[in-house]
Design a protein around this motif. Structure first.
Motif, PDB file in Angstrom:
ATOM      1  N   SER A 270       0.824  -1.207   0.000  1.00  0.00           N
ATOM      2  CA  SER A 270       0.000   0.000   0.000  1.00  0.00           C
ATOM      3  C   SER A 270       0.857   1.256   0.000  1.00  0.00           C
ATOM      4  CB  SER A 270      -0.914   0.006   1.217  1.00  0.00           C
ATOM      5  OG  SER A 270      -1.867  -1.020   1.110  1.00  0.00           O
ATOM      6  N   SER A 271       1.931   1.257   0.819  1.00  0.00           N
ATOM      7  CA  SER A 271       2.748   2.462   0.924  1.00  0.00           C
ATOM      8  C   SER A 271       3.342   2.826  -0.433  1.00  0.00           C
ATOM      9  CB  SER A 271       3.863   2.258   1.949  1.00  0.00           C
ATOM     10  OG  SER A 271       4.637   1.141   1.616  1.00  0.00           O
ATOM     11  N   ILE A 272       3.743   1.808  -1.194  1.00  0.00           N
ATOM     12  CA  ILE A 272       4.334   2.077  -2.508  1.00  0.00           C
ATOM     13  C   ILE A 272       3.250   2.486  -3.499  1.00  0.00           C
ATOM     14  CG2 ILE A 272       5.742   1.110  -4.357  1.00  0.00           C
ATOM     15  CD1 ILE A 272       6.818  -0.878  -2.254  1.00  0.00           C
ATOM     16  N   SER A 273       2.082   1.845  -3.412  1.00  0.00           N
ATOM     17  CA  SER A 273       0.991   2.181  -4.321  1.00  0.00           C
ATOM     18  C   SER A 273       0.552   3.629  -4.127  1.00  0.00           C
ATOM     19  CB  SER A 273      -0.203   1.252  -4.087  1.00  0.00           C
ATOM     20  OG  SER A 273       0.193  -0.090  -4.146  1.00  0.00           O
ATOM     21  N   LEU A 274       0.543   4.096  -2.882  1.00  0.00           N
ATOM     22  CA  LEU A 274       0.194   5.490  -2.612  1.00  0.00           C
ATOM     23  C   LEU A 274       1.154   6.417  -3.348  1.00  0.00           C
ATOM     24  CD1 LEU A 274      -0.536   5.297   1.230  1.00  0.00           C
ATOM     25  CD2 LEU A 274      -2.164   6.032  -0.498  1.00  0.00           C
ATOM     26  N   ALA A 275       2.448   6.099  -3.278  1.00  0.00           N
ATOM     27  CA  ALA A 275       3.463   6.963  -3.887  1.00  0.00           C
ATOM     28  C   ALA A 275       3.413   6.906  -5.411  1.00  0.00           C
ATOM     29  CB  ALA A 275       4.853   6.580  -3.386  1.00  0.00           C
ATOM     30  N   THR A 276       3.255   5.704  -5.973  1.00  0.00           N
ATOM     31  CA  THR A 276       3.279   5.594  -7.437  1.00  0.00           C
ATOM     32  C   THR A 276       2.034   6.228  -8.054  1.00  0.00           C
ATOM     33  OG1 THR A 276       2.343   3.369  -7.278  1.00  0.00           O
ATOM     34  CG2 THR A 276       4.722   3.521  -7.555  1.00  0.00           C
ATOM     35  N   SER A 277       0.863   6.019  -7.424  1.00  0.00           N
ATOM     36  CA  SER A 277      -0.359   6.553  -8.024  1.00  0.00           C
ATOM     37  C   SER A 277      -0.350   8.076  -7.972  1.00  0.00           C
ATOM     38  CB  SER A 277      -1.595   5.986  -7.321  1.00  0.00           C
ATOM     39  OG  SER A 277      -1.566   6.280  -5.951  1.00  0.00           O
ATOM     40  N   GLN A 278       0.165   8.604  -6.863  1.00  0.00           N
ATOM     41  CA  GLN A 278       0.244  10.046  -6.703  1.00  0.00           C
ATOM     42  C   GLN A 278       1.171  10.665  -7.746  1.00  0.00           C
ATOM     43  OE1 GLN A 278       1.009  10.942  -2.563  1.00  0.00           O
ATOM     44  NE2 GLN A 278       2.569  12.380  -3.224  1.00  0.00           N
ATOM     45  N   GLU A 279       2.303   9.998  -7.982  1.00  0.00           N
ATOM     46  CA  GLU A 279       3.254  10.519  -8.957  1.00  0.00           C
ATOM     47  C   GLU A 279       2.664  10.415 -10.376  1.00  0.00           C
ATOM     48  OE1 GLU A 279       6.023  12.064  -8.246  1.00  0.00           O
ATOM     49  OE2 GLU A 279       6.604  12.369 -10.341  1.00  0.00           O
ATOM     50  N   ALA A 280       2.008   9.292 -10.659  1.00  0.00           N
ATOM     51  CA  ALA A 280       1.417   9.108 -11.991  1.00  0.00           C
ATOM     52  C   ALA A 280       0.300  10.121 -12.216  1.00  0.00           C
ATOM     53  CB  ALA A 280       0.884   7.685 -12.135  1.00  0.00           C
ATOM     54  N   ALA A 281      -0.380  10.525 -11.138  1.00  0.00           N
ATOM     55  CA  ALA A 281      -1.486  11.473 -11.274  1.00  0.00           C
ATOM     56  C   ALA A 281      -1.005  12.825 -11.802  1.00  0.00           C
ATOM     57  CB  ALA A 281      -2.177  11.664  -9.926  1.00  0.00           C
ATOM     58  N   LYS A 282       0.242  13.172 -11.487  1.00  0.00           N
ATOM     59  CA  LYS A 282       0.754  14.467 -11.926  1.00  0.00           C
ATOM     60  C   LYS A 282       0.792  14.572 -13.446  1.00  0.00           C
ATOM     61  CE  LYS A 282       3.369  15.245  -7.744  1.00  0.00           C
ATOM     62  NZ  LYS A 282       4.641  14.957  -7.085  1.00  0.00           N
ATOM     63  N   SER A 283       0.960  13.436 -14.135  1.00  0.00           N
ATOM     64  CA  SER A 283       0.962  13.463 -15.586  1.00  0.00           C
ATOM     65  C   SER A 283      -0.305  12.809 -16.139  1.00  0.00           C
ATOM     66  CB  SER A 283       2.205  12.747 -16.123  1.00  0.00           C
ATOM     67  OG  SER A 283       2.248  11.437 -15.585  1.00  0.00           O
ATOM     68  N   ASN A 284      -1.277  12.579 -15.245  1.00  0.00           N
ATOM     69  CA  ASN A 284      -2.537  11.965 -15.636  1.00  0.00           C
ATOM     70  C   ASN A 284      -2.336  10.612 -16.311  1.00  0.00           C
ATOM     71  OD1 ASN A 284      -5.342  12.080 -15.621  1.00  0.00           O
ATOM     72  ND2 ASN A 284      -5.399  12.710 -17.785  1.00  0.00           N
ATOM     73  N   THR A 285      -1.302   9.879 -15.906  1.00  0.00           N
ATOM     74  CA  THR A 285      -1.023   8.577 -16.505  1.00  0.00           C
ATOM     75  C   THR A 285      -1.928   7.512 -15.877  1.00  0.00           C
ATOM     76  OG1 THR A 285       1.267   9.234 -16.786  1.00  0.00           O
ATOM     77  CG2 THR A 285       0.795   6.882 -16.929  1.00  0.00           C
ATOM     78  N   PRO A 286      -2.606   6.721 -16.696  1.00  0.00           N
ATOM     79  CA  PRO A 286      -3.476   5.668 -16.145  1.00  0.00           C
ATOM     80  C   PRO A 286      -2.689   4.737 -15.228  1.00  0.00           C
ATOM     81  CG  PRO A 286      -3.811   5.883 -18.502  1.00  0.00           C
ATOM     82  CD  PRO A 286      -2.640   6.749 -18.167  1.00  0.00           C
ATOM     83  N   HIS A 287      -3.233   4.456 -14.052  1.00  0.00           N
ATOM     84  CA  HIS A 287      -2.511   3.681 -13.055  1.00  0.00           C
ATOM     85  C   HIS A 287      -3.461   2.681 -12.424  1.00  0.00           C
ATOM     86  CE1 HIS A 287      -0.651   2.637  -9.241  1.00  0.00           C
ATOM     87  NE2 HIS A 287       0.465   3.230  -9.590  1.00  0.00           N
ATOM     88  N   VAL A 288      -3.116   1.408 -12.492  1.00  0.00           N
ATOM     89  CA  VAL A 288      -3.930   0.388 -11.838  1.00  0.00           C
ATOM     90  C   VAL A 288      -3.138  -0.183 -10.671  1.00  0.00           C
ATOM     91  CG1 VAL A 288      -5.236  -1.743 -12.121  1.00  0.00           C
ATOM     92  CG2 VAL A 288      -4.975  -0.185 -14.051  1.00  0.00           C
ATOM     93  N   VAL A 289      -3.756  -0.178  -9.489  1.00  0.00           N
ATOM     94  CA  VAL A 289      -3.119  -0.762  -8.312  1.00  0.00           C
ATOM     95  C   VAL A 289      -3.454  -2.250  -8.303  1.00  0.00           C
ATOM     96  CG1 VAL A 289      -3.121  -0.798  -5.793  1.00  0.00           C
ATOM     97  CG2 VAL A 289      -3.232   1.381  -7.014  1.00  0.00           C
ATOM     98  N   ASP A 290      -2.423  -3.076  -8.198  1.00  0.00           N
ATOM     99  CA  ASP A 290      -2.685  -4.513  -8.291  1.00  0.00           C
ATOM    100  C   ASP A 290      -3.134  -5.133  -6.976  1.00  0.00           C
ATOM    101  OD1 ASP A 290      -0.211  -4.137  -7.170  1.00  0.00           O
ATOM    102  OD2 ASP A 290       0.896  -5.018  -8.841  1.00  0.00           O
ATOM    103  N   VAL A 291      -2.427  -4.833  -5.884  1.00  0.00           N
ATOM    104  CA  VAL A 291      -2.771  -5.469  -4.611  1.00  0.00           C
ATOM    105  C   VAL A 291      -3.129  -4.454  -3.522  1.00  0.00           C
ATOM    106  CG1 VAL A 291      -2.014  -7.005  -2.769  1.00  0.00           C
ATOM    107  CG2 VAL A 291      -1.350  -7.482  -5.120  1.00  0.00           C
TER     108      VAL A 291
END
Lengths: 324, 290, 410
Positions: free
Chosen positions: C120-141
């Motif tokens: 979860s901690s990593i998913s929070l960071a990756t999704s937030q970073e991807a959001a800055k460029s509006n890149t589609p992001h799917v969290v797996d677990v």
């Protein structure tokens, strides 16, 4: 003075980076290098200039990080105010640990291990009390805007860390040229002799650990605002303590520019091994570890020591405080 | 408030767990306590030992206790080689460099293990894995009882080596007065490497006795390093009997801390004791004045 | 790590195929093969394949790569002229900041979508970073519900969060208990100290009393915990009817082993998110200790041929078919389906297609996909039990492959 000029030139050069470099990835690398340099410089004050090897700088880092996060989430305090309070708290934790250890004359590896134990105690506590979110961690809500210290572009964060890191370098420059610094060097080189000369070793070491804690705390505050999530392992885990000492030792302990050189070198090595090896789990990190060993083997006094030996910027490296 | 009836079994269990910690700390007290090398790679080398035992058991069908004849000597050779070839050469005699070299080594070793063995949790299945010994109303797992006696024997053996053999005398001489020892013809590099090898061989013993009741993954060592350092300081640097007693104390503190403070917060007891000992009796329980 | 290295590594098979085709067709055939290739769609896979949680990270990566291979073998993205999916791999080393840096790097490399996280901690960071460029992001677990409650438009989670899982665990435990005549009155929760264990334990201890099951003790333990005897002694002293563990695999192994050594007897062992009844590895290594243990965890639909075929494919590769494998597989397949329907690699188009998804080719007990604020509302765990050395689904009934055995008969 000469060092101050070099420092000004180097940081002015770095400040120009966001204007020249548009790649967000490279900007992020520069931000992370400055952040690592700040962590390393904080350790360098106590470890490099004061000769007190700490294995527990996560204690100050985590305190700064948690303070700014908890104040925001639980009490709605603005992070700019949180930054000031967090820095003070980190300093207070450093003062407490310093008092408890120096008071009892702990030195060398004893000091190293006891600082590690303090960091672990804080990790376990932050994992158990409610207001830090315990094991669930603490998430700072998204609220983009400079007023909330959540800049919308990398450039904003860049200038934040640039200012914080520069301030740590200026303080270290001052240490290298002040009475306090001279006393600190005397204590590092021979505590008993320093005492005989009338240096109050306890006070000098307390000063060093508090400054050290202050800058570690600032690095923690930056981390919290940049990534917005903390848990006990991120904040107080041993990884931060290790990074804090790795950077200045690789760069050159007790030198002004060592932490910057070390931070840059470690990032270059880490990126290079990942590019070279690609994505086989383990191999790139194994190579990174091996390069670490090789660097120590061929640069026993760090990069700054190597530069000095090669005669490049002779003064820059040795002008500060030659080790006895 | 925990049930009083479980305090005795819990204490006995703490003693057996503590003996396992002591086994890991024995090697460290030699390396850190005598040579003053802060060996960051101690956990990684324990992991190597555990994989060796696992490999011998699952591939060649060798029982972990029979592996006692193979793994410790092999670990001795590994330790000797590492100190002579890498740590000693790269450190240039500077503490901070030793620290970095052993840190670098631990990164290399762990990630090579990740590459070769993958990150799966590995266990060995022995006929006695689930056997227990009943003692004072407690069911003590047989592998841990064996480890308890193994720790006693190992501490005694190390004490004998250090006090009765030429090697032991040379190690102690080097530890006390490096220059002087070299003057009387002791080859310091060789003695350092022998001590390091001996310390790592202890980890080999610990690995053989630990695996039947534990597991191995590439990062398994992390969980033991800090405990081992704590025990070494608690017992007194370089004291084998101290390490044994220190291990038992830590095992009991952990058991009681878990019982009274909860398993997560209870870990704090170990560090608090560690800090207090360093402050008020830095020479450790059985060490000499520093 | 980079697209370049990746192309050299993974597409070797493709290269050989192309080469063989070229040889077969002679020189003139070669340009034709090249022309037929549509621009590949780049999918970033960021997982912790080194560091403490490397096992789970590696399993995720395997699952995601299987999905990409399957989709490519079936003709790629047809609406884009059969464009192939290309995996761009990243290692977060278990650290959020490295995961976020990987996102930044991939976004600059022109990534079209990211599947990431595991923790979860990593998913929070990756999704937030991807959001800055509006890149589609799917969290797996990543099971933390904060991941999808932050209002990030680019972030989707195909699998359930722990709020849903804990509620489901309580409701179904109640059903199992009632249909056996409510033999279980007390429970003890043993959980690990990080996010998933602590969060789950908190929800369970609030909700179980509503079902008439008293929680007599909640024990939190560290990772790693080196010895479980103390905890097991407390279980023995308190004699709960139900033992509810929520912990990682290493700790679970030690806990289960110690419970057997200490001869713990209970009416049921019911793990939430992790346990024997959702681990083929555990069942294989400790068949006797695993028998009749129940779990509430991510699981595939055993009545679905799609799911069984994927399981077989994974096992043929020598993998244990763990939840990481099928969740990451489906995260990629869900993303690919959205790209297919979008008929474009425009970020907004993919995000809109994900938000409107009704995809049901997942082989999970979820029904057709229905995204609400980035969370798949149909996603749910199931209850499984180890029966005669195999893992069976026991609840919900429409997916069940066996009847629950409760209380335990041994």
């Amino acid at each position: 003075m000469r060092q101050l000029v070099i420092l000004a030139v180097v940081f002015a050069f770095i400040a120009a980076a966001p204007a020249i470099i548009t790649s967000e990835f490279t900007q992020n690398v520069i931000i992370m290098v400055l952040y690592a340099a700040l962590l390393g410089q904080a350790w360098n004050i106590l470890g490099g200039y004061g000769g007190q090897f700490s294995f527990g700088h996560a204690a100050y880092f985590g305190t700064g990080a948690y303070t700014v996060a908890v104040l925001q989430v639980q009490l709605g305090v603005n992070p700019w105010i949180g930054l000031v309070i967090g820095a003070l708290f980190s300093m207070a934790v450093a003062a407490f640990i310093g008092f408890a250890t120096f008071r009892y004359g702990l030195r060398g590896s004893y000091f190293a291990l006891v600082t590690l134990a303090f960091a672990e105690v804080l990790r376990i506590l932050s994992n158990s009390v409610g207001f830090t979110g315990a094991g669930v961690g603490i998430l700072i809500p998204l609220a983009p805007g400079a007023a909330n210290m959540q800049f919308e572009t990398k450039t904003g964060f860049f200038f934040l860390i640039w200012v914080l890191t520069l301030s740590s370098f200026l303080v270290v420059w001052w240490i290298g040229h002040s009475r306090f610094g001279a006393s600190l060097a005397a204590v590092r080189d021979n505590e008993d002799a320093a005492r005989a000369l009338g240096v109050n070793a306890f006070r000098v070491k307390m000063g060093a650990i508090m400054l050290s804690g202050l800058f570690s705390g600032l690095a923690g505050i930056f981390y919290a605002q940049y990534f917005l999530y903390l848990d006990p392992y991120i904040a107080y885990g041993p990884a931060i303590s290790v990074e804090s000492l790795l950077v200045p030792i690789i760069g050159g302990m007790g030198t002004l520019f060592g932490p910057l050189l070390g931070a840059a070198a470690l990032h270059v090595v880490s990126e290079a091994t990942r590019e070279l090896i690609g994505d086989v789990p383990g191999i790139s990190l194994a190579l990174y570890g091996a390069l670490l060993v090789v660097m120590v083997m061929f640069m026993p006094r760090g990069l700054a020591g190597l530069l000095a030996r090669l005669g490049v910027r002779r003064r820059a490296a040795s002008g500060e405080m030659p080790r006895a | 408030m925990p049930d009083l009836a479980i305090i005795v079994p819990s204490l006995l269990n703490g003693l057996t767990t503590g003996a396992l910690y002591a086994l890991i700390a024995l090697g460290l007290t030699l390396i850190y306590g005598v040579l003053h090398i802060i060996n960051f790679a101690h956990g990684a080398l324990l992991m190597v030992g555990l994989y060796a035992v696992w490999f011998l058991n699952t591939r060649l069908g060798i029982d972990p206790y029979v592996a006692l004849l193979i793994v410790p000597p092999a670990m001795f050779v590994l330790g000797y080689g590492l100190q002579r070839g890498i740590i000693g050469r790269a450190s240039h005699g500077r503490d901070e460099n030793i620290l970095l070299v052993t840190l670098g080594l631990s990164i290399v070793i762990e990630n090579l293990a990740l590459y070769f063995f993958r990150s799966d949790t590995r266990i060995v299945d022995t006929p006695y894995s689930f056997e227990t010994v009943e003692f004072l109303g407690a069911f003590l797992p047989l592998p841990k009882v064996i480890a308890f006696f193994g720790a006693l024997i190992s501490a005694a053996a190390l004490w004998l080596v250090m006090s009765k053999t030429d090697l032991g005398r040379a190690i102690r001489a080097i530890a006390r007065e490096r220059k002087g020892a070299q003057l009387v013809g002791i080859n310091a590099d060789h003695v350092y490497a022998m001590s390091f090898g001996l310390g790592i061989a202890c980890l080999g013993v610990a690995a053989c006795l630990l695996l039947p009741s534990y597991y191995v993954t590439p990062s398994v060592g992390h969980g033991f390093v800090l405990i081992a350092f704590t025990i070494v300081v608690l017992g007194g640097m370089g004291s084998f009997v101290g390490a044994l007693i220190g291990g038992l104390i830590i095992g009991v503190v952990e058991a009681l801390g878990g019982l009274f403070l909860g398993e997560s917060l209870g870990q704090i007891g170990i560090f608090v004791i560690f800090i207090l000992v360093l402050m008020f009796r830095p020479q450790g329980l059985l060490g000499h004045k520093v | 790590m980079t697209g370049e290295t990746k192309r050299r590594g993974v597409d070797r098979r493709q290269f050989i195929a192309t080469g063989a085709a070229a040889l077969g067709l002679g020189i003139t055939g070669f340009p034709a093969v090249l022309r037929a290739e549509a621009t590949p769609v780049k999918i970033g896979l960021i997982h912790p394949v080194s560091g403490f949680i490397a096992f789970s990270g590696t399993q995720c990566r395997e699952g995601a790569q299987m999905a990409i291979a399957d989709i490519n073998a079936a003709g790629g993205i047809k609406s884009l002229g059969g464009a192939k999916l290309e995996a761009v791999l990243g290692d977060s080393q278990g650290k959020p900041e490295i995961g976020a840096a990987e996102v930044t790097k991939m976004v600059e490399g022109g990534i079209h979508g990211i599947v990431a996280g595991y923790a979860s901690s990593i998913s929070l960071a990756t999704s937030q970073e991807a959001a800055k460029s509006n890149t589609p992001h799917v969290v797996d677990v990543g099971v933390s519900d904060q991941i999808v409650s932050r209002g990030l438009a680019n972030t989707f989670r195909f699998s359930p969060g722990y709020g849903k899982i804990a509620q489901f665990a309580v409701d179904n435990l109640d059903k199992i208990n009632q249909s056996a005549g409510s033999p279980a009155k007390t429970a003890m929760i043993i959980h690990e100290e990080s996010l998933f264990g602590t969060g789950t334990a908190k929800l369970l201890s609030e909700k179980l009393p509503e079902k008439g099951i008293e929680v007599i003790e909640v024990i939190k333990h560290a990772n790693p915990t080196r010895d479980f005897t103390n905890i097991v002694l407390q279980i023995k002293a308190k004699k709960p009817d139900l033992i509810i563990p929520a912990n990682y695999y290493n700790e679970y192994v030690l806990l289960a082993r110690t419970m057997r050594q200490q001869k713990v007897e209970a009416k049921g062992i019911y793990s939430v998110l992790g346990g024997a009844a959702s681990s083929y590895k555990f069942v294989k290594e400790f068949p006797e200790a695993a028998e009749q243990i129940m779990d509430c965890n991510h699981w595939f639909d055993p009545t679905s041929d799609v799911a069984l075929a994927r399981k077989k494919a994974a096992e043929d590769k020598g993998l244990f078919y763990t939840y990481e494998v099928f969740l990451a597989y489906n995260a990629v397949a869900f993303l690919a389906d959205a790209i297919e329907r979008a008929g474009s690699t425009e970020k907004d188009a993919i995000i809109a297609a994900m938000a409107a998804s009704t995809w049901d080719g997942h082989g999970m007990p979820y029904g057709p996909t229905k995204m609400v604020d980035g969370q798949n509302e149909g996603a749910q765990p199931v209850n499984t039990q180890v029966l005669n050395g195999d893992i069976e689904v026991i609840y919900p009934e429409e997916f069940a492959s066996a009847k629950p055995v409760f209380p335990m008969t041994m």
